[in-house]
Design an enzyme around this catalytic site. Structure first.
Site: not given
Length: 424
Positions: A215, A284, A294, A334, A352, A356
């Site tokens: 990300n 996630d 590879k 966060f 959240k 959480k």
């Protein structure tokens, strides 16, 4: 130095005293860095220091006249050495030679620098610089210990090669270290004695030995939190995903790669922590089957389909583990959202926070150019159960980190007070 790690020194008045050693040239970089962090710097120089670096150099860097002599009619028209001592927030002596160290320890006041030192009542930071034998000499060690006992703080000296060719302890700390130590001298010590675990950065989920899914997180916010917590006196462990950022000053850092590694490393470092700040952007999903070699595009055709499976939700698992335990660490989560408006951001964050089971949730809109990934600035909102949201306006990430940690310190102090209240 990475800007997100710079201490917040806006409008702090710093005296930088330079004495006569070869490391005096490094003081110019210290002056520049202090200025870049927002401090107002006035430089003082011993007569010997002026043999190594010119007064004009520091005048240009600081934008303020340099204090060089008690006998300069212009400088002392308003008793300049006392005026400088009265109006400063911090005195930094870099480099501090063996001669200056001895003068300070024994209360001698024979020039501008030593007189200001005796007249100054605020925090003092000493950056020794001298030959290895001079630093190791019993007289020098005794003088340093006397100054420490009186509350003077030291940064360095470091091990390394000296200008004289000797190798050992005595080399002045690098300017970036002096800067971070100066920030710690001026930071509130509201986390002293606390132990914090901070996570930062993204994770990489391997596809094969060459490719991975990741990300946009750079880790800047988490690193800023770790650096600020250390400056506020905390013992900090930073668990960081892949990032280009350097290890923050006075922080123990553990580097990890994947979400699984992040979770396992967090578990291994939980014991004894007062607060856990989960600033990392953990993946996630991870690749179900990682190729051992590879993948060759010639054999893949026009499309590559990956099967992704859920990773462990580290924050949620900690929230569940700590639920109902008054002795558990304070848990800070966060929420990086792309909300179209503040109301939507608040709805997402509050959901959240409950889901959480965090004690505190820090939410921000990462779609904003000045507050998203890779930015040196941020704006966030702090959410807690039973308390109105607290907005933190756009600021450098280190300052935002300070606002977050100030609230963490308040919550920890509240717990300590409640634990020590007598039972009726």
């Amino acid at each position: 130095m990475e800007q997100s790690l710079w201490p917040d020194l806006d409008n702090q008045r710093v005296l930088l005293a330079v004495s006569g050693g070869i490391a005096a040239y490094k003081a110019a970089e210290i002056c520049r860095l202090l200025n870049r962090c927002g401090a107002k710097v006035q430089v003082l120089m011993t007569r010997a220091a002026q043999k190594f670096v010119g007064e004009a150099t520091f005048a240009a860097l600081s934008g303020i006249g340099v204090g060089t002599s008690l006998w300069d009619a212009q400088q002392e028209a308003t008793i300049g050495h006392i005026d400088a001592a009265d109006h400063a927030d911090l005195l930094v002596l870099a480099p501090c030679t063996a001669n200056l160290l001895a003068s300070m320890a024994h209360g001698l006041a024979h020039d501008m620098v030593t007189t200001v030192y005796l007249a100054f009542a605020g925090p003092v930071l000493v950056a020794p610089a001298m030959n290895v034998q001079m630093w190791a000499h019993p007289a020098t060690q005794h003088n340093a210990e006397l100054l420490r006992e009186r509350g003077n703080r030291f940064v360095g000296p470091e091990q390394g090669e000296m200008a004289c060719g000797h190798v050992g302890a005595g080399r002045m700390a690098e300017p970036q270290e002096v800067l971070q130590a100066a920030g710690a001298c001026l930071a509130p010590q509201d986390l002293r004695g606390r132990r914090l675990l901070v996570t930062a950065g993204g994770t990489r989920e391997a596809i094969d030995p060459v490719r991975f899914v990741a990300n946009r997180s750079t880790g800047k916010m988490g690193f800023a939190i770790a650096a600020e917590a250390a400056a506020r006196g905390a013992e900090v462990t930073l668990i960081a995903g892949p990032t280009h950022l350097p290890e923050p000053w006075s922080v123990e850092m553990v580097r990890v790669g994947s979400a699984a590694e992040m979770g396992n490393t967090v578990d291994a470092h939980l014991e004894g922590k007062d607060a856990i700040v989960m600033a990392a952007a953990v993946a996630d999903f991870t690749v179900a089957q990682v190729a051992a070699e590879k993948l060759k595009k010639e054999s893949l055709g026009d499309r590559l389909t990956l099967e992704l499976v859920r990773t462990r939700d580290i924050l949620a698992s900690l929230g569940e583990r700590f639920a109902g335990d008054d002795r558990a660490p304070l848990l800070v989560g966060f929420a990086a959202e792309t909300a179209p408006d503040p109301a939507t951001l608040a709805d997402l964050a509050e959901a959240k926070l409950a889901r959480k089971r965090c004690d505190l949730l820090v939410a921000n809109d990462v779609s904003a150019n000045d507050a998203g990934f890779a930015s040196d600035t941020n704006r966030v909102v702090l959410f807690e159960q039973g308390r109105p949201p607290q907005e933190v306006p756009l600021a450098k990430k280190r300052r935002v980190a300070g606002r977050i940690l100030a609230r963490v310190a308040e919550r920890l102090d509240g717990r300590s007070s409640a634990a020590t209240e007598p039972v009726a």
